[in-house]
Design a protein around this motif. Structure first.
Motif, PDB file in Angstrom:
ATOM      1  N   ASP A 100     -34.521  14.058 -25.332  1.00  0.00           N
ATOM      2  CA  ASP A 100     -35.477  13.395 -25.730  1.00  0.00           C
ATOM      3  C   ASP A 100     -36.728  14.033 -26.196  1.00  0.00           C
ATOM      4  OD1 ASP A 100     -36.265  15.386 -23.598  1.00  0.00           O
ATOM      5  OD2 ASP A 100     -37.041  14.135 -22.248  1.00  0.00           O
ATOM      6  N   TYR A 112     -31.895  10.634 -28.399  1.00  0.00           N
ATOM      7  CA  TYR A 112     -32.000   9.240 -27.251  1.00  0.00           C
ATOM      8  C   TYR A 112     -32.233   8.085 -28.388  1.00  0.00           C
ATOM      9  CZ  TYR A 112     -31.920  11.248 -22.816  1.00  0.00           C
ATOM     10  OH  TYR A 112     -31.470  11.868 -21.583  1.00  0.00           O
ATOM     11  N   HIS A 123     -23.647  21.374 -23.597  1.00  0.00           N
ATOM     12  CA  HIS A 123     -24.883  21.424 -22.761  1.00  0.00           C
ATOM     13  C   HIS A 123     -24.677  21.629 -21.296  1.00  0.00           C
ATOM     14  CE1 HIS A 123     -27.000  20.066 -26.162  1.00  0.00           C
ATOM     15  NE2 HIS A 123     -28.124  21.054 -26.018  1.00  0.00           N
ATOM     16  N   ARG A 156     -36.243  19.178 -10.794  1.00  0.00           N
ATOM     17  CA  ARG A 156     -34.880  19.171 -11.520  1.00  0.00           C
ATOM     18  C   ARG A 156     -34.782  18.013 -12.539  1.00  0.00           C
ATOM     19  NH1 ARG A 156     -30.875  22.464 -10.451  1.00  0.00           N
ATOM     20  NH2 ARG A 156     -31.498  23.023  -8.250  1.00  0.00           N
ATOM     21  N   GLY A 157     -34.075  18.545 -13.689  1.00  0.00           N
ATOM     22  CA  GLY A 157     -34.072  17.557 -14.720  1.00  0.00           C
ATOM     23  C   GLY A 157     -35.020  17.021 -15.621  1.00  0.00           C
ATOM     24  N   GLU A 158     -36.124  17.434 -15.212  1.00  0.00           N
ATOM     25  CA  GLU A 158     -37.290  17.018 -16.266  1.00  0.00           C
ATOM     26  C   GLU A 158     -37.441  18.142 -17.454  1.00  0.00           C
ATOM     27  OE1 GLU A 158     -40.816  15.351 -13.637  1.00  0.00           O
ATOM     28  OE2 GLU A 158     -40.715  17.385 -13.466  1.00  0.00           O
ATOM     29  N   THR A 159     -37.946  17.314 -18.652  1.00  0.00           N
ATOM     30  CA  THR A 159     -38.263  18.301 -19.659  1.00  0.00           C
ATOM     31  C   THR A 159     -39.776  18.024 -20.205  1.00  0.00           C
ATOM     32  OG1 THR A 159     -37.853  16.417 -21.130  1.00  0.00           O
ATOM     33  CG2 THR A 159     -36.021  17.414 -20.559  1.00  0.00           C
ATOM     34  N   ARG A 172     -39.054  25.509 -16.286  1.00  0.00           N
ATOM     35  CA  ARG A 172     -38.240  26.240 -15.142  1.00  0.00           C
ATOM     36  C   ARG A 172     -38.450  25.277 -13.939  1.00  0.00           C
ATOM     37  NH1 ARG A 172     -41.577  30.050 -15.413  1.00  0.00           N
ATOM     38  NH2 ARG A 172     -42.561  30.675 -13.536  1.00  0.00           N
ATOM     39  N   VAL A 173     -37.414  24.763 -13.061  1.00  0.00           N
ATOM     40  CA  VAL A 173     -37.862  23.963 -11.988  1.00  0.00           C
ATOM     41  C   VAL A 173     -38.951  24.774 -11.274  1.00  0.00           C
ATOM     42  CG1 VAL A 173     -36.773  23.249  -9.759  1.00  0.00           C
ATOM     43  CG2 VAL A 173     -35.485  23.033 -11.819  1.00  0.00           C
ATOM     44  N   GLU A 202     -33.250  19.145 -27.395  1.00  0.00           N
ATOM     45  CA  GLU A 202     -33.171  18.224 -26.164  1.00  0.00           C
ATOM     46  C   GLU A 202     -33.144  16.913 -26.504  1.00  0.00           C
ATOM     47  OE1 GLU A 202     -32.676  19.373 -23.267  1.00  0.00           O
ATOM     48  OE2 GLU A 202     -33.118  21.485 -23.632  1.00  0.00           O
ATOM     49  N   ARG A 207     -23.551  26.316 -11.433  1.00  0.00           N
ATOM     50  CA  ARG A 207     -24.568  26.995 -10.635  1.00  0.00           C
ATOM     51  C   ARG A 207     -24.681  28.605 -10.569  1.00  0.00           C
ATOM     52  NH1 ARG A 207     -22.545  24.182  -5.050  1.00  0.00           N
ATOM     53  NH2 ARG A 207     -20.383  24.564  -6.220  1.00  0.00           N
TER      54      ARG A 207
END
Length: 508
Positions: free
Chosen positions: A386, A357, A217, A464-467, A496-497, A384, A221
């Motif tokens: 989580d 997880y 994964h 950023r980084g959230e699901t 998306r962010v 993913e 950039r």
């Protein structure tokens, strides 16, 4: 006390006795029956050696069966040696290399402890990797030129590659070892594509180590993703990208390896056996590599006026990949020990819903020093970490992971504990005390309070980084309902962010 030491000492003595007493008759004097008996002894020796090596892997993984299996295998070897001494036409010299390899394997495993001296039987000269012999496909790099030595010269007489070896063995040593460990779990998925096209597997490892350290994964950039870091446009050329279900196949180890093999095969047709230009094209684009190649009249990558036309990133990339490939083939030459792991692939079905997880928590770290999260993610890239995976879903893993799942995750206290931990959220720790009176300086008061359900947020902006699963847990709602409310496609529920999500069905 190291395993098998007593049996090994007896084996050394038995071998010395057999060597001193044996007389090898001419093979031509053998009858058909004698030849069949000799062939049977050779097969028994090979089978015993295989069982012994397997027992060493089990011992490294603290498997209780390892000691008994190793001792039994060594006793079989001893029986074969003694039978060979009595068998007409059996050439002991054909069996001794197997004994040497076993003693060398034990010496490498325990550092020569307990007085087992392998020098009594001679030098072994085994260049195999601690996790097993180098596959035939891995050595294909030496076959890319007529004399079979181009890859050797590329490494031994090139200071840039030597510098790359130095970097991998010092500051980047942990990255190299981690890359090797990750690759071993995925090798059965990735190596066949390179073997099918006659490409060196060592080169596949070198590219993967430099690109992603074997993290499926990983992303850059610039937009490159997956274990071999394909850009979107290049991926589409070789059949990679969104597959209609919300999954990007650039993350798939098998499909990305197949695309990389196709790409390098194209570069072979274009640049011949100049591996450096294959890699320069892989890193900086084939268009640039082709222009430089044509403008220079096809002169070598390392010629100063050719080399200087490539960007600094590519000039660093090429020798580092070659250096990693070389170390994959020759670890012991540099005192490098790759981890001994049991990577026999299998699959297992979930008996209850769980996320990667959650599985990481309940499986523990038996047989894997860092646990199994990276392996589970690499082998199941569609999920993913989580994301709650439904009961009945089939996950890819290893025989050890399947056994750990059955023992610890299907039911029981640890499984319940892992599920409880995954259900915990920060907002559940907050104590709500009701309205608070704030005393103003002049003695008057004003009532304030916490948000009521009517004032709960109805929209969330993705950071950023959230699901989606994490956001659903944060606001107390089901991920599937949240996905439907925002028209997100299963199974990845890609967000998306900066995206604004409507929190329909969420409690707050």
């Amino acid at each position: 006390m190291p395993p098998y030491s007593a049996v090994l000492r007896r084996l050394v003595l038995a071998t010395a006795v057999v060597v001193s007493l044996s007389h090898v008759p001419e093979a031509s004097a053998q009858s058909r029956r004698d030849r069949a008996a000799t062939a049977d002894l050779a097969e028994r020796m090979a089978a015993a050696e295989a069982r012994y090596r397997e027992s060493l892997v089990k011992a490294a993984n603290a498997d209780p069966e390892a000691l008994a299996q190793g001792d039994a295998a060594l006793e079989d070897v001893e029986d074969v040696l003694l039978a060979c001494e009595k068998q007409r036409g059996c050439e002991l010299s054909a069996l001794l290399p197997g004994v040497k390899r076993l003693l060398k394997a034990q010496a490498d495993d325990v550092g020569g402890a307990d007085g087992v001296e392998t020098d009594d039987i001679g030098d072994i000269g085994d260049d195999g990797m601690p996790t097993g012999d180098v596959p035939e496909a891995a050595t294909a790099a030496a076959l890319l030129s007529e004399d079979g030595q181009r890859f050797v010269r590329m490494v031994q007489f090139n200071p840039a590659v030597q510098e790359g070896i130095r970097r991998w063995l010092t500051d980047m040593r942990v990255s190299l070892v981690t890359s090797h460990e990750n690759y071993q779990y995925m090798r059965h998925l990735m190596a066949p594509a390179f073997e099918k096209r006659g490409l060196p597997e060592a080169l596949l490892f070198g590219i993967m180590a430099k690109e992603s350290n074997g993290r499926v994964h990983a992303g850059s950039r610039a937009g490159a993703v997956g274990p071999l870091q394909f850009m979107p446009a290049t991926g589409r050329r070789f059949g990679l990208g969104p597959d209609g279900s919300g999954f990007d196949t650039r993350y798939d180890p098998a499909q990305s390896a197949d695309a990389a093999a196709s790409y390098l095969s194209e570069r072979f047709a274009e640049f011949g056996n100049e591996v450096e230009k294959w890699l320069a094209a892989y890193n900086g684009g084939e268009g640039r590599a082709r222009r430089i190649h044509d403008a220079s009249g096809g002169r070598a990558f390392w010629e100063a006026d050719v080399y200087s036309q490539f960007p600094a990133e590519t000039r660093d990339y090429v020798p580092m990949v070659i250096a990693a490939a070389w170390l994959y083939l020759h670890p012991r030459e540099y005192g490098l020990s790759f981890p001994k792991i049991d990577v026999r692939p299998t699959h297992f079905a979930l008996s209850r819903p769980a996320s990667i997880y959650e599985l990481t928590i309940c499986m523990g770290d038996s047989g894997s020093r860092h646990g199994y999260m990276r392996q589970l993610r690499n082998l199941n890239p569609r999920f993913e970490a989580d994301q709650v995976i439904p009961a009945g879903a089939v996950l890819q893993g290893t025989t050890r992971m399947a056994a750990l799942y059955k023992r610890w995750c299907a039911q029981g206290r640890r499984a319940d504990l892992a599920q409880q931990l995954m259900g915990s959220r920060v907002d559940a720790a907050l104590v709500r005390t009701g309205p608070i009176e704030v005393v103003r300086p002049e003695g008057t008061t004003v009532a304030t309070g916490v948000p009521t359900p009517a004032s709960a947020p109805r929209e969330h902006r993705v950071a950023r980084g959230e699901t989606l699963v994490g956001i659903a847990r944060q606001y107390g709602c089901e991920a599937r309902e949240l996905a439907q409310a925002n028209r997100l496609q299963a199974p990845s529920y890609a967000i998306r962010v900066g995206q604004r999500l409507r929190l329909e069905g969420c409690s707050g």
